[in-house]
Design an enzyme around this catalytic site. Structure first.
Site, PDB file in Angstrom:
ATOM      1  CD  GLN A   6      -0.820  -3.923  -5.966  1.00 14.01           C
ATOM      2  OE1 GLN A   6      -1.980  -3.909  -6.362  1.00 14.01           O
ATOM      3  NE2 GLN A   6      -0.486  -4.359  -4.770  1.00 14.01           N
ATOM      4  CG  MET A  33      -9.108   1.531  -6.328  1.00 10.13           C
ATOM      5  SD  MET A  33      -8.001   2.280  -7.490  1.00 10.13           S
ATOM      6  CE  MET A  33      -7.755   3.823  -6.671  1.00 10.13           C
ATOM      7  CB  THR A  75      -7.327   1.836  -3.069  1.00  7.42           C
ATOM      8  OG1 THR A  75      -6.210   0.953  -3.003  1.00  7.42           O
ATOM      9  CG2 THR A  75      -6.846   3.153  -3.667  1.00  7.42           C
ATOM     10  CB  CYS A  87      -8.141  -4.385   3.030  1.00  8.09           C
ATOM     11  SG  CYS A  87      -8.807  -5.176   1.550  1.00  8.09           S
ATOM     12  CB  THR A  88     -12.812  -1.409   1.274  1.00  7.85           C
ATOM     13  OG1 THR A  88     -12.195  -0.139   1.239  1.00  7.85           O
ATOM     14  CG2 THR A  88     -14.320  -1.234   1.325  1.00  7.85           C
ATOM     15  CD  GLU A  89     -11.952  -5.048  -1.336  1.00 11.26           C
ATOM     16  OE1 GLU A  89     -12.257  -4.506  -2.413  1.00 11.26           O
ATOM     17  OE2 GLU A  89     -11.000  -4.646  -0.635  1.00 11.26           O
TER      18      GLU A  89
END
Length: 220
Positions: A43, A1, A74, A187-189
């Site tokens: 979190q 995110m 996310t 994970c997008t990254e």
């Protein structure tokens, strides 16, 4: 995110619409960008009620803005996806379901899951994948911190380093030796760092698959 993740989702949504519809078409999108540091602190403190409340509020906002489909950009915060889905009127497109469908379409039964240490060490995402009759492997715990440092120390700030790519690829090769037939980048990254050319295993890019599924649904 992180905003890097939001940027990639937004970019892929618009590229996808342009490819499918041509001309000057772009994605009609309602985006709620949360404050990443605040959510990450919640979190780490395991304050899941507060996390859910923030994401439910954001989801109500996008629904009020005219969205008719919800996508949580996310992996980690899919831990509260069921709560968000129950609280909003529009359907939620769950990332794990989308990825599992893509894996099964290729006839694979065992896949590796890479993501943040949180995603790899907790059962919520792995179990959702396994509910689709998949066997899911995660890296040995000794790799969790180094992958986390690459994600949070480099990639969320837009730093893509070759030495980090080599580190993640070596982890993928370990999982291949352990029986993985493909690898999910959860994970997008990580999608900024690892490409299909970096691995002999099929690589499943969670963000790209999520976006394509959202476009399939929205443009049907």
């Amino acid at each position: 995110m992180s905003w890097e993740s939001s940027l990639e989702y937004y970019r892929l949504l618009n590229l996808g619409v342009e490819e499918r519809l041509g001309g000057l078409h772009s994605a009609k999108t309602v985006l709620s960008s949360v404050e990443f540091a605040e959510l990450t602190e919640l979190q780490r403190a395991e304050r899941w009620d507060d996390v859910a409340q923030m994401l439910v509020s954001a989801s109500h906002g996008v629904a009020a803005g005219g969205a008719d489909l919800l996508v949580l950009c996310t992996t980690a915060f899919h831990i509260v996806a069921d709560r968000v889905e129950a609280a909003v009127e529009i359907p939620l497109l769950h990332l794990a379901d989308v990825v599992a469908d893509a894996v099964k379409e290729q006839g694979l039964a065992t896949v590796a899951l890479l993501g943040t240490a949180f995603t790899m060490s907790r059962p919520f995402f792995r179990e959702r994948l396994e509910s689709h009759d998949l066997r899911v492997l995660v890296p040995d715990e000794r790799h969790h911190q180094e992958i986390d440092e690459i994600i949070y120390g480099e990639l969320v700030h837009g730093r893509v380093l070759d030495r980090s790519r080599k580190t993640v690829v070596s982890v993928i090769e370990e999982l291949w030796d352990a029986g993985a037939q493909g690898v999910i980048l959860g994970c997008t990254e990580l999608e900024m760092l690892v490409k299909q050319a970096d691995s002999e295993l099929p690589v499943f890019f969670g963000t790209s698959l999520h976006v394509q599924a959202a476009l399939d649904r929205a443009l049907a």
